[in-house]
Design a protein around this motif. Structure first.
Motif, short mmCIF file in Angstrom:
data_model
loop_
_atom_site.label_atom_id
_atom_site.label_comp_id
_atom_site.label_asym_id
_atom_site.label_seq_id
_atom_site.Cartn_x
_atom_site.Cartn_y
_atom_site.Cartn_z
N ILE A 39 -4.70 -4.02 -4.52
CA ILE A 39 -4.75 -4.53 -3.09
C ILE A 39 -6.37 -5.17 -3.12
O ILE A 39 -7.21 -4.40 -3.24
CB ILE A 39 -4.30 -3.75 -1.99
CG1 ILE A 39 -3.00 -3.46 -2.10
CG2 ILE A 39 -4.74 -4.32 -0.49
CD1 ILE A 39 -2.56 -2.26 -1.15
N GLY A 92 -8.01 3.52 3.19
CA GLY A 92 -6.70 3.62 3.18
C GLY A 92 -6.13 3.84 4.48
O GLY A 92 -4.95 3.56 5.04
N ILE A 150 -8.80 -4.96 -1.52
CA ILE A 150 -9.33 -4.29 -0.25
C ILE A 150 -10.73 -4.67 -0.05
O ILE A 150 -11.00 -4.91 1.23
CB ILE A 150 -9.76 -2.70 -0.56
CG1 ILE A 150 -8.28 -2.15 -1.21
CG2 ILE A 150 -9.99 -1.98 0.36
CD1 ILE A 150 -8.21 -0.70 -1.94
N CYS A 208 -7.17 0.63 -6.98
CA CYS A 208 -6.18 0.74 -6.26
C CYS A 208 -4.84 0.45 -7.19
O CYS A 208 -4.76 -0.48 -7.89
CB CYS A 208 -6.10 -0.25 -5.29
SG CYS A 208 -4.58 -0.56 -4.57
N PRO A 209 -3.85 1.39 -7.25
CA PRO A 209 -2.57 1.05 -7.97
C PRO A 209 -1.80 -0.12 -7.66
O PRO A 209 -1.29 -0.46 -8.43
CB PRO A 209 -1.93 2.50 -8.10
CG PRO A 209 -2.32 3.15 -6.50
CD PRO A 209 -3.80 2.54 -6.49
N SER A 210 -1.97 -0.67 -6.30
CA SER A 210 -1.08 -1.74 -5.89
C SER A 210 -1.92 -2.85 -5.86
O SER A 210 -1.64 -3.90 -5.64
CB SER A 210 -0.76 -1.50 -4.52
OG SER A 210 0.26 -0.46 -4.36
N ILE A 228 -5.76 0.82 6.52
CA ILE A 228 -4.52 0.11 6.44
C ILE A 228 -3.29 0.94 7.26
O ILE A 228 -2.38 0.28 7.86
CB ILE A 228 -3.94 0.22 4.85
CG1 ILE A 228 -4.88 -0.90 4.26
CG2 ILE A 228 -2.68 -0.43 4.50
CD1 ILE A 228 -4.68 -1.01 2.60
N CYS A 258 1.05 -1.15 0.01
CA CYS A 258 0.03 0.11 -0.04
C CYS A 258 1.01 1.34 -0.09
O CYS A 258 1.82 1.31 0.78
CB CYS A 258 -0.86 -0.09 1.31
SG CYS A 258 -1.74 1.53 1.47
N LEU A 259 0.74 2.23 -0.83
CA LEU A 259 1.17 3.45 -1.15
C LEU A 259 0.84 4.47 -0.16
O LEU A 259 1.17 5.77 -0.14
CB LEU A 259 1.42 3.85 -2.63
CG LEU A 259 1.49 2.84 -3.53
CD1 LEU A 259 1.08 3.34 -4.93
CD2 LEU A 259 3.14 2.67 -3.59
N GLN A 260 -0.36 4.30 0.45
CA GLN A 260 -1.12 5.20 1.17
C GLN A 260 -1.47 6.48 0.44
O GLN A 260 -1.48 7.77 0.60
CB GLN A 260 -0.28 5.89 2.40
CG GLN A 260 -0.23 4.83 3.58
CD GLN A 260 -1.41 4.45 4.15
OE1 GLN A 260 -2.11 5.47 4.90
NE2 GLN A 260 -2.31 3.30 3.87
N CYS A 261 -1.93 6.35 -0.90
CA CYS A 261 -2.13 7.19 -1.96
C CYS A 261 -3.45 7.92 -1.71
O CYS A 261 -3.91 8.83 -2.05
CB CYS A 261 -1.83 6.68 -3.29
SG CYS A 261 -3.05 5.46 -3.70
N GLY A 262 -4.35 6.96 -1.07
CA GLY A 262 -5.85 7.24 -0.60
C GLY A 262 -6.87 7.53 -1.71
O GLY A 262 -7.96 7.82 -1.67
N THR A 263 -6.32 6.83 -2.95
CA THR A 263 -7.12 6.71 -4.02
C THR A 263 -8.56 5.94 -3.59
O THR A 263 -9.70 6.37 -3.92
CB THR A 263 -6.67 5.76 -5.36
OG1 THR A 263 -5.36 6.42 -5.46
CG2 THR A 263 -7.47 5.54 -6.39
N CYS A 264 -8.39 4.88 -2.86
CA CYS A 264 -9.27 3.87 -2.48
C CYS A 264 -10.57 5.04 -1.49
O CYS A 264 -11.57 4.71 -1.85
CB CYS A 264 -8.93 2.84 -1.72
SG CYS A 264 -7.77 3.40 0.02
#
Ligand code: SF4
Ligand code: SF4
Lengths: 401, 253
Positions: free
Chosen positions: A90, A53, A92, A86-88, A56, A32-38
């Motif tokens: 995950i 996010g 979720i 999610c770019p990763s 996580i 998780c990049l903690q990008c906040g997209t989710c």
């Protein structure tokens, strides 16, 4: 409702995250990049104290007990939007949100409406709390008679898994009858499980009741074994999702399609039967578990455009970016709870979107939706001019000409 | 504190009830049974009490289809001892059931007996007062909440018109539970499954039932249409039109 909590061990975050690693692709949570997209794409993200996010983040900070205490996980309707963007990659929805709900439920912290749906499923095999003996009552009067496998024991081409809301809900029954008429007109040799059928269990699973899901899945699996058929079709995208993606892990493996896929394959045979014009601007709502989760976007649209007179218009949220009706992942049984928190309904947003594109009809392909959207239309300004129709209803209506 | 909760099943109203051809009883061929709602609250109240003051919860019921599932679910919620009465309960009534339960309770010697205040099939009185009578114990019904001390409980009893009384009851005693302090909890199905493989249900044979004191049913029937009632059929629109017509005739519109 106040959530009371049994004491959690300090290592709760650790045991919880370890349990995620054991799930399919669960280890991805480390990336998780903690990008906040989710959290941004989540329709209720703005209201959750801990959107995905942040959940996580809380896991990493080992303060996950706060997430459970906040109970905002019951705002999640398992729409899979977060996971899809999610770019990763995950998982979720299927891992994090579902496991968190499971944790709530094991601790006995469950909103009372959802509890009733779970108890009904345990007791009657359907979340509506209807008598299982009445499951096939909708077939009354249909000619030729619907083949109920427990009675006839005939081999069939297609086992139609009708599902809970399509069987019992008074708003859905006309749509269910419409599909039976279409199948009959196409000369499909089909049968249903009738009173023996159990809930597919998918929404219960996504609301955290894994054990109950397995129980009903095994009961359905026993029934599938008893009868001879080539494939399963479903009215309900959730049943389609369960039988396609979840039952195989329990050793229940059958080819399955949603009814819109099945009809699409017979579109050339269907076209000459649809004679009556339905002159209307029709907007199609992608159900989460048909579209975003299982990639069925084009077949329902092709069916609609084949109906003479229909002009298909797109909603602003469509296909991968569709907006949940609010009924998934237990949302069907959390209306009161979610209203208390949000004072809005996703189904109302959706009705407004349909009105914005001047649609006359909102076409749907999931049995949760006709009652949800019709109720929502009553609460939205000018909603009265919007009709909500199952795709099967529109096709059957066009065939009456 | 040792708390005993005698419970019973009642016909589930999800299925339509039919009268058997004899005309004095329900047709049991399609009957589905469900826990009496008030008994479910009694179990919840017992477990809440145990969680507060410690002790032991015993749930007991007569055998019936689904009884084991209910007992296991109770154990998953926190009950410690499960008892199933066996015997022929087909023609039983509450007097007979209360006598059979009283024999069991004399043996178990609980400090407190909680049971549902009523059931929709109580034709010959509710179980609680009958039990209290056979055991020679005090009884308070319509209880919604209680606190326990060493040899006594303080109960909250609901009266009509929103009145609530608090009263002290010396133990042992029988209480008829109207509502637990919180709605009966949910137990995940996986927990019930676990309990099924570990918990044990004790069987107690009931040799013969003493039905005396019960009632004799002379006729059982569906509600009959009286002269004053008008039954309206048709579509919702048609019914609405008729209702408006009637209101106009009566001068209320
Ligand atoms: S979208 Fe994916 S990577 Fe971004 S915060 Fe959410 S879970 Fe983490
Ligand atoms: S599944 Fe949908 S509702 Fe649940 S967290 Fe993800 S985006 Fe939000």
């Amino acid at each position: 409702m106040e959530i009371t909590l049994s004491p959690l061990s300090p290592s709760f975050s650790k045991t919880f995250i370890t349990s995620l690693y054991e799930l399919k692709d669960g280890e991805r949570i480390r990336t998780c990049l903690q990008c906040g997209t989710c959290s941004g794409v989540c329709p209720f993200g703005y209201i959750m104290k801990f959107p995905p996010g942040k959940m996580i983040g809380a896991l990493r900070a080992e303060i996950f007990d706060q997430v459970i205490k906040a109970d905002s996980v019951w705002m999640c309707i398992s729409c899979n939007a977060c996971a899809a963007f999610c770019p990763s990659n995950i998982p979720i929805t299927s891992a994090l949100m579902t496991r968190a709900k499971e944790e709530m439920l094991l601790a006995g912290n469950i909103p009372s409406e959802l509890q009733a749906a779970m108890e009904n499923t345990q007791r009657y095999g359907n979340p509506l709390g209807e008598s299982p003996r009445k499951r096939a009552d909708w077939t009354a009067g249909i000619q030729p008679e619907v083949n109920i496998l427990s009675k006839t024991r005939q081999p069939v081409e297609v086992l139609w898994f009708v599902g809970d809301y399509a069987s019992f809900h008074s708003r859905m029954q006309p749509a269910t009858k419409a599909l039976a008429k279409i199948l009959n007109a196409l000369g499909v040799k089909f049968g249903i499980l009738g009173t023996e059928e159990f809930s597919d269990g998918d929404s219960q699973r996504l609301a955290g009741e894994r054990g109950l899901f397995e129980m009903v899945a095994h009961k359905n699996g026993q029934l599938f074994k008893k009868y001879k058929f080539n494939e399963i079709i479903t009215t309900d995208p959730h049943a389609f999702n369960a039988i396609k993606n979840e039952y195989p892990a329990l050793g229940i493996k059958y080819p399955v399609r949603h009814y819109t896929q099945f009809l699409f394959e017979r579109l050339e045979q269907l076209k000459p039967l649809m004679k009556k014009e339905i002159k209307a601007r029709v907007a199609y709502h992608d159900p989460c578990y048909l579209g975003r989760v299982n990639g069925v976007f084009d077949e329902p649209r092709a069916l609609l455009t084949a109906i003479p007179g229909v002009e298909l218009v797109e909603l602003s949220h469509q296909r991968m970016n569709s907006l949940c009706c609010g009924g998934g992942g237990g949302g069907m049984w959390l209306d009161g709870f979610q209203w208390e928190k949000a004072h809005t309904r996703l189904s109302e947003w959706r009705v407004r979107e349909a009105l914005t594109v001047n649609a006359d009809i909102l076409a749907v392909a999931c049995p949760y939706e006709p009652p949800r959207f019709e109720d929502a239309a009553k609460n939205v300004d000018a909603g009265g001019q919007l009709k909500v129709r199952e795709i099967a209803e529109l096709i059957a209506e066009s065939m009456e000409g | 504190m040792k708390i005993a909760v005698p419970v019973k099943f009642v016909p589930d109203l999800v299925e339509e009830l039919t009268i058997d051809p004899g005309g004095t009883a329900l047709d049991t061929s399609w009957l589905r049974l469900i826990i009496n709602e008030f008994d479910d609250h009694a179990v919840e109240q017992a477990i809440l009490l145990k969680e507060r003051v410690g002790g032991q919860v015993i749930v007991a019921m007569a055998e019936a289809e689904g009884a084991d599932d209910f007992l296991f679910a109770s154990a998953a919620k926190g009950a410690d001892q499960l008892i199933r009465l066996t015997g022929d309960f087909s023609s039983s009534n509450n007097h007979a059931l209360a006598r059979a339960l009283a024999d069991l309770l004399k043996e178990l010697k609980p400090d407190l007996i909680l049971t549902g205040v009523q059931a929709h099939n109580d034709l010959d009185g509710s179980i609680g007062p009958l039990l209290a009578e056979y055991l020679g114990l005090p009884y308070v019904g319509y209880v919604a909440g209680l606190t326990a001390a060493a040899d006594m409980v303080t109960v909250r009893k609901e009266y009509a018109g929103g009145l609530i009384a608090e009263m002290e009851v010396k133990l042992p005693a029988v209480l008829g539970i109207q509502a637990a302090e919180q709605p009966p909890r949910y137990v995940a199905y996986s927990k019930i499954r676990q309990v099924m493989s570990t918990a044990k249900i004790e069987e107690r044979a009931v040799a013969s039932l003493d039905l005396s004191g019960g009632i004799t049913i002379s006729r059982m029937f569906q509600p009959e249409v009286t002269e004053r009632a008008t039954m309206m059929g048709g579509s919702p629109e048609e019914v609405a039109d008729k209702v408006i017509e009637i209101f106009k005739e009566l001068g209320t519109l």
